[in-house]
Design a protein around this motif. Structure first.
Motif, PDB file in Angstrom:
ATOM      1  N   VAL A 109     -35.170  23.427  29.453  1.00  0.00           N
ATOM      2  CA  VAL A 109     -33.914  23.735  28.765  1.00  0.00           C
ATOM      3  C   VAL A 109     -32.934  24.333  29.775  1.00  0.00           C
ATOM      4  CG1 VAL A 109     -35.029  24.124  26.522  1.00  0.00           C
ATOM      5  CG2 VAL A 109     -34.668  26.042  28.069  1.00  0.00           C
ATOM      6  N   THR A 110     -31.651  24.194  29.465  1.00  0.00           N
ATOM      7  CA  THR A 110     -30.632  24.770  30.341  1.00  0.00           C
ATOM      8  C   THR A 110     -30.383  26.225  29.953  1.00  0.00           C
ATOM      9  OG1 THR A 110     -28.795  24.115  28.927  1.00  0.00           O
ATOM     10  CG2 THR A 110     -29.505  22.535  30.634  1.00  0.00           C
ATOM     11  N   GLN A 114     -29.361  24.045  26.040  1.00  0.00           N
ATOM     12  CA  GLN A 114     -29.467  22.597  25.813  1.00  0.00           C
ATOM     13  C   GLN A 114     -30.856  22.098  26.226  1.00  0.00           C
ATOM     14  OE1 GLN A 114     -26.749  20.282  28.137  1.00  0.00           O
ATOM     15  NE2 GLN A 114     -27.258  18.382  27.089  1.00  0.00           N
ATOM     16  N   GLU A 115     -31.454  21.320  25.338  1.00  0.00           N
ATOM     17  CA  GLU A 115     -32.765  20.725  25.605  1.00  0.00           C
ATOM     18  C   GLU A 115     -32.582  19.535  26.551  1.00  0.00           C
ATOM     19  OE1 GLU A 115     -36.930  20.599  24.781  1.00  0.00           O
ATOM     20  OE2 GLU A 115     -35.547  21.889  23.684  1.00  0.00           O
ATOM     21  N   ASP A 135     -35.851  12.794  29.177  1.00  0.00           N
ATOM     22  CA  ASP A 135     -35.495  13.131  27.797  1.00  0.00           C
ATOM     23  C   ASP A 135     -36.224  12.189  26.838  1.00  0.00           C
ATOM     24  OD1 ASP A 135     -34.066  10.723  27.706  1.00  0.00           O
ATOM     25  OD2 ASP A 135     -32.093  11.680  27.787  1.00  0.00           O
TER      26      ASP A 135
END
Length: 173
Positions: A109-110, A114-115, A135
């Motif tokens: 994750v970021t 965000q995934e 992803d």
């Protein structure tokens, strides 16, 4: 975390005396010289203990001889099998180091939540390691293993938090 660490994968017999060419998955191919034993298994199989009798290096491969394997057929049986050591046999880690096997499969994750996907591969380069993250649609993003990008590795939660440097995502499409 698994009881074992993968140090290589059997590729094919070497000669007729039972030696096996091994693709190393350790960052130090000479690591095999320090081992007296290892285990061999495919995923889902019970590992079998092997006693290392000889170690040679041929280009980027290790050639291992085992006390229990004395012919080409026995060596052939190791093709595609992982060579494992007990976690306790692993090289001691420094601060902020992890075994590659512990990182594979981590959620990435970021830092803004965000995934990105799952860490699927670690590639060694001359400068630093590079993490391949895929992803759910199979798209890949490559993230350099540098302090500016890798913010946190949480083994208990199986999550890596990263910071994407400007342009990194666009560079990879």
């Amino acid at each position: 975390m698994d009881k074992y660490l993968r140090v290589g994968t059997g590729t094919r017999p070497h000669g007729t005396a039972g030696e096996v060419k091994v693709y190393p998955t350790t960052d130090d191919i000479d690591r095999f010289r320090d081992l007296e034993t290892c285990y061999a298994a495919r995923p889902g199989e019970e590992p079998v203990l092997l006693t290392i009798r000889s170690v040679k290096r041929v280009k980027n491969l290790a050639v291992l001889g085992f006390e229990e394997i004395t012919d080409m057929n026995g060596a052939e049986a190791l093709r595609g099998k992982d060579l494992l050591i007990l976690r306790s046999q692993g090289v001691p880690l420094k601060d902020n180091e992890n075994y590659i096997g512990d990182l594979i499969g981590m959620r990435v994750v970021t830092d803004d939540g965000q995934e990105l996907g799952e860490l699927t591969e670690v590639m060694e380069t001359a400068a630093n390691a590079v993490f391949s993250v895929r992803d759910g649609e199979g798209r890949e993003i490559l993230i350099p293993s540098i302090h500016e990008c890798i913010l946190d590795v949480n083994l208990e939660e199986n999550v890596m938090t990263v910071h994407l440097l400007p342009g990194l995502r666009e560079l990879q499409g």
